[in-house]
Design a protein around this motif. Structure first.
Motif, PDB file in Angstrom:
ATOM      1  N   GLY A   6       0.834  -1.201   0.000  1.00  0.00           N
ATOM      2  CA  GLY A   6       0.000   0.000   0.000  1.00  0.00           C
ATOM      3  C   GLY A   6       0.861   1.240   0.000  1.00  0.00           C
ATOM      4  N   SER A   7       0.720   2.045   1.030  1.00  0.00           N
ATOM      5  CA  SER A   7       1.492   3.285   1.095  1.00  0.00           C
ATOM      6  C   SER A   7       2.781   3.139   1.902  1.00  0.00           C
ATOM      7  N   MET A   8       3.089   1.929   2.346  1.00  0.00           N
ATOM      8  CA  MET A   8       4.290   1.721   3.153  1.00  0.00           C
ATOM      9  C   MET A   8       5.347   0.935   2.383  1.00  0.00           C
ATOM     10  N   VAL A   9       6.588   1.346   2.553  1.00  0.00           N
ATOM     11  CA  VAL A   9       7.759   0.685   1.976  1.00  0.00           C
ATOM     12  C   VAL A   9       8.592   0.214   3.161  1.00  0.00           C
ATOM     13  N   SER A  10       9.007  -1.042   3.142  1.00  0.00           N
ATOM     14  CA  SER A  10       9.767  -1.543   4.290  1.00  0.00           C
ATOM     15  C   SER A  10      10.901  -2.449   3.839  1.00  0.00           C
ATOM     16  N   PHE A  11      11.809  -2.700   4.767  1.00  0.00           N
ATOM     17  CA  PHE A  11      12.894  -3.645   4.536  1.00  0.00           C
ATOM     18  C   PHE A  11      13.099  -4.447   5.813  1.00  0.00           C
ATOM     19  N   CYS A  32       8.972   3.250   5.848  1.00  0.00           N
ATOM     20  CA  CYS A  32       8.658   4.658   5.642  1.00  0.00           C
ATOM     21  C   CYS A  32       7.483   4.740   4.669  1.00  0.00           C
ATOM     22  N   HIS A  33       6.970   5.909   4.490  1.00  0.00           N
ATOM     23  CA  HIS A  33       5.850   6.124   3.578  1.00  0.00           C
ATOM     24  C   HIS A  33       6.365   6.094   2.145  1.00  0.00           C
ATOM     25  N   PHE A  49       9.494   8.332  -2.017  1.00  0.00           N
ATOM     26  CA  PHE A  49      10.179   7.877  -3.229  1.00  0.00           C
ATOM     27  C   PHE A  49       9.427   8.397  -4.452  1.00  0.00           C
ATOM     28  N   PRO A  50      10.135   8.590  -5.558  1.00  0.00           N
ATOM     29  CA  PRO A  50       9.423   8.950  -6.792  1.00  0.00           C
ATOM     30  C   PRO A  50       8.433   7.839  -7.184  1.00  0.00           C
ATOM     31  N   LEU A  51       7.279   8.224  -7.708  1.00  0.00           N
ATOM     32  CA  LEU A  51       6.246   7.248  -8.093  1.00  0.00           C
ATOM     33  C   LEU A  51       6.772   6.191  -9.044  1.00  0.00           C
ATOM     34  N   GLU A  52       7.623   6.605 -10.004  1.00  0.00           N
ATOM     35  CA  GLU A  52       8.166   5.655 -10.980  1.00  0.00           C
ATOM     36  C   GLU A  52       9.015   4.587 -10.293  1.00  0.00           C
ATOM     37  N   LEU A  53       9.784   4.995  -9.274  1.00  0.00           N
ATOM     38  CA  LEU A  53      10.635   4.049  -8.559  1.00  0.00           C
ATOM     39  C   LEU A  53       9.796   3.049  -7.770  1.00  0.00           C
ATOM     40  N   VAL A  54       8.729   3.513  -7.151  1.00  0.00           N
ATOM     41  CA  VAL A  54       7.846   2.622  -6.395  1.00  0.00           C
ATOM     42  C   VAL A  54       7.176   1.628  -7.353  1.00  0.00           C
ATOM     43  N   ALA A  55       6.732   2.108  -8.504  1.00  0.00           N
ATOM     44  CA  ALA A  55       6.111   1.212  -9.491  1.00  0.00           C
ATOM     45  C   ALA A  55       7.108   0.170  -9.981  1.00  0.00           C
ATOM     46  N   GLU A  56       8.342   0.603 -10.257  1.00  0.00           N
ATOM     47  CA  GLU A  56       9.390  -0.338 -10.684  1.00  0.00           C
ATOM     48  C   GLU A  56       9.669  -1.348  -9.573  1.00  0.00           C
ATOM     49  N   ALA A  57       9.740  -0.877  -8.332  1.00  0.00           N
ATOM     50  CA  ALA A  57      10.002  -1.767  -7.201  1.00  0.00           C
ATOM     51  C   ALA A  57       8.920  -2.824  -7.082  1.00  0.00           C
ATOM     52  N   CYS A  58       7.657  -2.444  -7.259  1.00  0.00           N
ATOM     53  CA  CYS A  58       6.557  -3.413  -7.175  1.00  0.00           C
ATOM     54  C   CYS A  58       6.745  -4.521  -8.208  1.00  0.00           C
TER      55      CYS A  58
END
Length: 179
Positions: free
Chosen positions: A121-126, A139-140, A144-153
């Motif tokens: 969702g809106s959380m990124v974790s490690f 963290c929220h 991160f840039p939206l493109e990076l979050v999409a690539e990470a998914c």
């Protein structure tokens, strides 16, 4: 200032030495490609050199090592997270030997497949599964840039149980007739 000098924080110099030693070890023991990243920039630090280490196993986390002029080391692991030695903006002088141990432990934990990144969702974790315990952070995703979050998914969907261990270098590599 004389041409062959640069401002340094002498007590941190062992970090650069340890990071170079780790790079040599990774290149000799694991099936990886190591390449320089000229012009790599990082907000909040002056980077003198950056190197990307990409394991042959696509489900294993790559590692970027950035050498800062402080002299510190920034590690970008996988697709989203980075770890700074010493922490950026930190004012307390940490023990260099302790920082070197933490840097080595981080890299070896990643190499051994003990590193997980998630976007939920809106959380990124490690999480890091060290030999002596666990480390977590989150963290929220808006950091991160939206493109990076999409690539990470997309990338992380290929390794749902976490990043894979790095493959060892084939000891037969480089021997005539091996293969």
């Amino acid at each position: 200032m004389p041409e062959n000098t640069r401002p340094t924080i002498d007590w941190l110099e062992p970090l650069h030495v340890a990071a170079r030693r780790l790079l040599d070890r990774l290149a000799s023991e694991y099936d990886v490609t190591v390449f320089p990243l000229p012009g790599y920039r990082h907000e909040g630090a002056t980077v003198s050199e950056a190197v990307q280490v990409v394991p042959a196993e696509p489900r294993a986390a790559s590692v970027l090592l950035a050498f800062t002029n402080a002299p510190g080391v920034i590690v970008r692991a996988g697709v989203l997270h980075e770890f700074c030695f010493p922490p950026l903006g930190g004012h307390a002088q940490a023990d260099a030997a302790s920082l070197v141990g933490q840097l080595e432990d981080l890299i070896l934990t990643i190499v051994n497949g003990g590193y997980t990144e998630t976007v939920d969702g809106s959380m990124v974790s490690f999480s890091l599964r060290h030999a002596n315990g666990w480390q977590f952070g989150e963290c929220h995703s808006g950091q991160f840039p939206l493109e990076l979050v999409a690539e990470a998914c997309t990338v992380l969907a290929a390794s749902p149980g976490g990043w894979a261990p790095w493959p060892p270098r084939d000891s037969r590599r480089g021997i005539a007739g091996a293969g």
